[in-house]
Enzyme design. Structure first.
Site: not given
Ligand code: KE4
Length: 427
Positions: A142, A237, A265
């Site tokens: 993801y 990523d 993060k």
């Molecule tokens: P954000 O747009 O949520 O800040 O980041 C997206 C993203 C991009 N790349 C990786 C590897 C990620 O893990 C994420 C977001 N991680 C999720 C956890 N599984 C965020 C939790 C959520 O969607 O609320």
């Protein structure tokens, strides 16, 4: 009705599903999500005053534990001088320099406000830099919710993807090729067939969004070699793994250097932030220098940047990552032993300060293998632990996170509680 249930019912009246991000709604594990009032160190407290040992840590950012005093002080000081100016500030230059100093791939970097913005921008940049349209991602990874990334594998092995979400026109998914994570032969076949049409490969170099899945030997090197050979951009990523699995992310642990890296993060310590950066010749294509447009009102926001700088400075402490990995290892080994004592089919894995829990006999190397886990057992374990004050990630397909504040006493209490939860599975 409990206070959490009241708040959830009220939230559902004005926020879709009662949450601002789907995983928080507990749809995967069932039940009512606790509404969190505050956190400190390894703990969070919900609206009913119940304390939990927290292993979500805001999905990665809380590597120092919640509300670290140095980070809070830095945020308060920055906020007192104004929240945002829409103009350059010295602090964002300092954060950019810190990222470039720490990550082997980063010569230049652009700050944004989320991981999604970082990956969306990095893909547009790779397409603009190469003049190509096709991208490669991996099943189970993801990268945020940009349209061309909400894509699942096409019907055939090397056919282009189909949207995983309503609202994404098939045409938007048509350029995305979805391969199986760790499928080295599949990567080589894709490049053999489409090599000179591929703008980039984007990969979680250690996957954390299908639960924790590590790359098998040779997988990342194959991506590096194939991208180099065909002139495609390799994007790591590291939104989740950056400064989580080590001081230089996965690229530091493996020595495999991508062309672009995306971050979020930890680099914001819990404040809204993201970043994409890499080779200077590629970053030179980003506006206002080059033709690839990218922008953001709150990009490099002074308060978020202050939290990030304060966080990264604390990660520089000698021995930080050795201690973080040691605590995570104690947790994982303790959970494996507790499950074995209870006779529950279970295993666990970890990299740096992130871990995976699997209700299956062996550590998975693909989404297909993760999917054979006993998710019903996970859900029951999750609630049994939550009821005893341990907050694991509310999905069998998510990684967990340890902070430096999770000391031996906290880890030992977690293992004891997990032992009771495993025993409950057997009743
Ligand atoms: P954000 O747009 O949520 O800040 O980041 C997206 C993203 C991009 N790349 C990786 C590897 C990620 O893990 C994420 C977001 N991680 C999720 C956890 N599984 C965020 C939790 C959520 O969607 O609320």
């Amino acid at each position: 009705m409990t206070r959490n249930a009241e708040l959830f019912e009220r939230a559902c009246r004005t926020i879709p599903g009662g949450v601002n991000s789907p995983v928080r709604a507990f749809r995967s594990v069932g039940g009512t999500p606790p509404f969190i009032r505050r956190g400190a160190g390894p703990y969070i407290w919900d609206a009913e005053g119940t304390q939990y040992i927290d292993y979500v840590g805001s999905w990665g950012p809380a590597i120092l534990g919640h509300a670290h005093p140095d980070v809070i002080r830095a945020v308060q000081a920055a906020a007192a001088d104004g929240l945002s100016f829409g103009a350059p500030t010295e602090a964002e230059v300092e954060l950019a320099e810190m990222l470039a100093q720490r990550l082997p791939s980063i010569e230049q970097v652009r700050l944004v406000s989320s991981g999604t913005e970082a990956t969306m921008s990095a893909i547009r940049l790779a397409r603009g830099f190469t003049g190509r349209a096709k991208i490669v991602k991996f099943e189970g990874c993801y990268h945020g919710h940009a349209d061309s990334l909400l894509v699942k594998a096409g019907s055939g092995l090397l056919t282009f993807g189909n949207p995983t979400s309503a609202g994404v026109p098939p045409e938007f998914a048509a350029h995305t090729l979805v391969l199986d994570y760790n499928d080295i032969a599949g990567v080589e076949a894709a490049f053999k067939q489409y090599g000179d049409e591929i703008a980039c490969v984007i990969v979680e170099p250690v996957a954390g969004n299908m639960n924790l899945v590590q790359p098998v030997p040779g997988f990342l090197q194959t991506l590096r070699d194939q991208c180099t050979r065909y002139g495609a951009v390799l994007i790591f990523d590291e939104v989740m793994t950056g400064f989580r699995v080590g001081p230089q992310g996965v690229q530091g642990r493996t020595g495999i250097v991508p062309d672009l890296t995306t971050l979020a993060k930890v680099i914001g310590g819990g404040m809204p932030i993201g970043a994409f950066g890499g080779r200077r010749d590629i970053m030179a294509h980003i506006a206002p220098l080059g033709p690839v447009y990218q922008a953001g009102t709150l990009s490099g926001n002074p308060v978020a940047v202050a939290a990030g700088i304060a966080t990264l400075r604390l990660l520089d402490e000698p021995g930080f990552y050795e201690r973080l990995e040691a605590q995570t290892r104690k947790l994982v080994e303790g959970l494996r032993n507790a499950a074995a004592r209870a006779g529950v089919p279970f295993t666990a894995d970890h990299v740096g300060g992130m871990f995976g829990l699997y209700f299956r006999d062996s550590v998975p190397t693909s989404l297909a293998e993760v999917s054979t886990s006993d998710t019903q057992a996970f859900n029951q374990f999750f609630h049994a632990a939550l009821a005893r004050g341990v907050n694991f990630a509310p999905s069998a397909f998510e990684a967990g996170f340890v902070s430096i504040a999770h000391d031996d006493d906290v880890i030992e209490r977690t293992i004891a509680i997990a032992g009771e939860a495993f025993a409950e599975l057997k009743r």
